[in-house]
Design a protein around this motif. Structure first.
Motif, PDB file in Angstrom:
ATOM      1  N   GLN A  96       0.826  -1.208   0.000  1.00  0.00           N
ATOM      2  CA  GLN A  96       0.000   0.000   0.000  1.00  0.00           C
ATOM      3  C   GLN A  96       0.862   1.261   0.000  1.00  0.00           C
ATOM      4  O   GLN A  96       0.554   2.228  -0.702  1.00  0.00           O
ATOM      5  CB  GLN A  96      -0.930  -0.018   1.220  1.00  0.00           C
ATOM      6  CG  GLN A  96      -1.985  -1.111   1.163  1.00  0.00           C
ATOM      7  CD  GLN A  96      -2.668  -1.317   2.496  1.00  0.00           C
ATOM      8  OE1 GLN A  96      -2.029  -1.390   3.544  1.00  0.00           O
ATOM      9  NE2 GLN A  96      -3.986  -1.393   2.466  1.00  0.00           N
ATOM     10  N   ILE A  97       1.949   1.237   0.775  1.00  0.00           N
ATOM     11  CA  ILE A  97       2.862   2.375   0.807  1.00  0.00           C
ATOM     12  C   ILE A  97       3.475   2.606  -0.567  1.00  0.00           C
ATOM     13  O   ILE A  97       3.646   3.749  -1.008  1.00  0.00           O
ATOM     14  CB  ILE A  97       3.970   2.150   1.859  1.00  0.00           C
ATOM     15  CG1 ILE A  97       3.387   2.264   3.273  1.00  0.00           C
ATOM     16  CG2 ILE A  97       5.106   3.138   1.675  1.00  0.00           C
ATOM     17  CD1 ILE A  97       3.019   3.659   3.695  1.00  0.00           C
ATOM     18  N   GLU A  98       3.780   1.520  -1.267  1.00  0.00           N
ATOM     19  CA  GLU A  98       4.383   1.659  -2.597  1.00  0.00           C
ATOM     20  C   GLU A  98       3.413   2.322  -3.575  1.00  0.00           C
ATOM     21  O   GLU A  98       3.827   3.097  -4.441  1.00  0.00           O
ATOM     22  CB  GLU A  98       4.819   0.292  -3.125  1.00  0.00           C
ATOM     23  CG  GLU A  98       5.817   0.364  -4.258  1.00  0.00           C
ATOM     24  CD  GLU A  98       7.076   1.134  -3.909  1.00  0.00           C
ATOM     25  OE1 GLU A  98       7.456   2.013  -4.720  1.00  0.00           O
ATOM     26  OE2 GLU A  98       7.673   0.903  -2.853  1.00  0.00           O
ATOM     27  N   ALA A  99       2.123   2.034  -3.433  1.00  0.00           N
ATOM     28  CA  ALA A  99       1.117   2.695  -4.272  1.00  0.00           C
ATOM     29  C   ALA A  99       1.111   4.199  -4.013  1.00  0.00           C
ATOM     30  O   ALA A  99       1.005   5.008  -4.948  1.00  0.00           O
ATOM     31  CB  ALA A  99      -0.265   2.094  -4.006  1.00  0.00           C
ATOM     32  N   ILE A 100       1.225   4.580  -2.755  1.00  0.00           N
ATOM     33  CA  ILE A 100       1.258   6.003  -2.392  1.00  0.00           C
ATOM     34  C   ILE A 100       2.519   6.659  -2.940  1.00  0.00           C
ATOM     35  O   ILE A 100       2.476   7.761  -3.497  1.00  0.00           O
ATOM     36  CB  ILE A 100       1.152   6.163  -0.863  1.00  0.00           C
ATOM     37  CG1 ILE A 100      -0.240   5.727  -0.394  1.00  0.00           C
ATOM     38  CG2 ILE A 100       1.453   7.604  -0.424  1.00  0.00           C
ATOM     39  CD1 ILE A 100      -0.350   5.448   1.093  1.00  0.00           C
ATOM     40  N   ARG A 101       3.652   5.981  -2.813  1.00  0.00           N
ATOM     41  CA  ARG A 101       4.907   6.522  -3.340  1.00  0.00           C
ATOM     42  C   ARG A 101       4.818   6.756  -4.849  1.00  0.00           C
ATOM     43  O   ARG A 101       5.278   7.787  -5.362  1.00  0.00           O
ATOM     44  CB  ARG A 101       6.052   5.549  -3.057  1.00  0.00           C
ATOM     45  CG  ARG A 101       6.506   5.499  -1.614  1.00  0.00           C
ATOM     46  CD  ARG A 101       7.496   4.379  -1.449  1.00  0.00           C
ATOM     47  NE  ARG A 101       8.099   4.336  -0.136  1.00  0.00           N
ATOM     48  CZ  ARG A 101       8.671   3.286   0.402  1.00  0.00           C
ATOM     49  NH1 ARG A 101       8.696   2.133  -0.267  1.00  0.00           N
ATOM     50  NH2 ARG A 101       9.218   3.336   1.596  1.00  0.00           N
ATOM     51  N   LEU A 102       4.255   5.789  -5.552  1.00  0.00           N
ATOM     52  CA  LEU A 102       4.148   5.907  -7.007  1.00  0.00           C
ATOM     53  C   LEU A 102       3.254   7.080  -7.394  1.00  0.00           C
ATOM     54  O   LEU A 102       3.606   7.891  -8.262  1.00  0.00           O
ATOM     55  CB  LEU A 102       3.605   4.599  -7.583  1.00  0.00           C
ATOM     56  CG  LEU A 102       3.297   4.577  -9.084  1.00  0.00           C
ATOM     57  CD1 LEU A 102       4.542   4.921  -9.908  1.00  0.00           C
ATOM     58  CD2 LEU A 102       2.748   3.212  -9.488  1.00  0.00           C
ATOM     59  N   ALA A 103       2.102   7.192  -6.745  1.00  0.00           N
ATOM     60  CA  ALA A 103       1.169   8.267  -7.074  1.00  0.00           C
ATOM     61  C   ALA A 103       1.761   9.639  -6.766  1.00  0.00           C
ATOM     62  O   ALA A 103       1.613  10.589  -7.553  1.00  0.00           O
ATOM     63  CB  ALA A 103      -0.139   8.071  -6.303  1.00  0.00           C
ATOM     64  N   VAL A 104       2.445   9.758  -5.629  1.00  0.00           N
ATOM     65  CA  VAL A 104       3.047  11.039  -5.257  1.00  0.00           C
ATOM     66  C   VAL A 104       4.181  11.398  -6.213  1.00  0.00           C
ATOM     67  O   VAL A 104       4.351  12.560  -6.590  1.00  0.00           O
ATOM     68  CB  VAL A 104       3.534  11.000  -3.788  1.00  0.00           C
ATOM     69  CG1 VAL A 104       4.387  12.209  -3.445  1.00  0.00           C
ATOM     70  CG2 VAL A 104       2.330  10.938  -2.854  1.00  0.00           C
ATOM     71  N   SER A 105       4.957  10.405  -6.633  1.00  0.00           N
ATOM     72  CA  SER A 105       6.027  10.660  -7.606  1.00  0.00           C
ATOM     73  C   SER A 105       5.460  11.217  -8.901  1.00  0.00           C
ATOM     74  O   SER A 105       6.046  12.119  -9.522  1.00  0.00           O
ATOM     75  CB  SER A 105       6.807   9.373  -7.891  1.00  0.00           C
ATOM     76  OG  SER A 105       7.481   8.929  -6.741  1.00  0.00           O
ATOM     77  N   SER A 106       4.312  10.683  -9.317  1.00  0.00           N
ATOM     78  CA  SER A 106       3.650  11.191 -10.516  1.00  0.00           C
ATOM     79  C   SER A 106       3.178  12.628 -10.301  1.00  0.00           C
ATOM     80  O   SER A 106       3.401  13.501 -11.140  1.00  0.00           O
ATOM     81  CB  SER A 106       2.473  10.285 -10.888  1.00  0.00           C
ATOM     82  OG  SER A 106       1.810  10.769 -12.033  1.00  0.00           O
ATOM     83  N   ALA A 107       2.551  12.884  -9.156  1.00  0.00           N
ATOM     84  CA  ALA A 107       2.068  14.239  -8.860  1.00  0.00           C
ATOM     85  C   ALA A 107       3.216  15.241  -8.782  1.00  0.00           C
ATOM     86  O   ALA A 107       3.068  16.397  -9.172  1.00  0.00           O
ATOM     87  CB  ALA A 107       1.292  14.236  -7.543  1.00  0.00           C
TER      88      ALA A 107
END
Length: 208
Positions: free
Chosen positions: A68-79
């Protein structure tokens, strides 16, 4: 070639070598390539390592797992518009269990959230001057009707992305939605810390 190539031990300053030696003793190997790129600034190298290890330690005790943390990291990196981090965390997301389709969903959620962030930031800046309604009317089914991701995680992702995109209204909205779906203060805390550390990496590596 990156602006600041990874530094090697022999070229590092004494303060950086101390951190390097600590990592070798504690973790049994050399620092990561990413950490070596911070090596010309020993204070930053130490802070990055400390921040990353503290957040990693939360996996064991916090309600969010590494996937779940990795999903957040990926989305924030995109943002945060860090192409290097998006590529790296897309690969890491699949390593920890997300499918290629789910990685696509995470990026789509981040993109739709960013679209709504833009709309509501603009509306907040100009008030009623442009006649924009409170409801954007823009489609966002990836957020409201996720195909594969659990709704609470979607809201936590959107909260993190909205904060990265500096949209207070959307950040508050997704925080409340996450709470209604069962998120606890610990979920919020873990999400924000992971997103904050990711922003540190994004800000550094998008210039490389």
């Amino acid at each position: 070639m990156p602006l600041l190539p990874p530094i090697e031990y022999d070229a590092a300053e004494p303060a950086a070598k101390l951190i390097w030696d600590h990592i070798k003793t504690r973790d049994g190997g050399d620092p990561s390539v990413e950490l070596k790129m911070f090596g010309r600034s020993p204070a930053a190298m130490r802070d990055v390592y400390d921040a990353s290890t503290r957040v990693a330690a939360e996996f064991a005790d916090g309600p969010l797992d590494e996937k779940q943390i990795e999903a957040i990291r990926l989305a924030v990196s995109s943002a945060n518009n860090c192409v290097h981090c998006v590529r790296a965390h897309s690969k890491r997301a699949m390593k920890v269990g997300w499918s290629e389709a789910e990685v696509s969903d995470i990026l789509a959620i981040a993109a739709e959230c960013a679209m709504l962030n833009y709309y509501h930031r603009h509306r907040d800046l100009v008030g009623e001057a442009d006649g924009l309604p409170a409801d954007s009317g823009l489609p966002h089914s990836a957020i409201t009707q996720p195909d594969r991701l659990e709704p609470m995680l979607v809201e936590l992702i959107c909260m993190a992305v909205s904060s990265a995109m500096s949209c207070p209204k959307c950040t508050r909205y997704h925080r409340e939605q996450a709470l209604q779906l069962g998120a606890t203060p610990e979920h919020l805390h873990q999400t924000v810390r992971a997103a904050a550390v990711m922003t540190l990496y994004n800000t550094f590596f998008r210039t490389q």
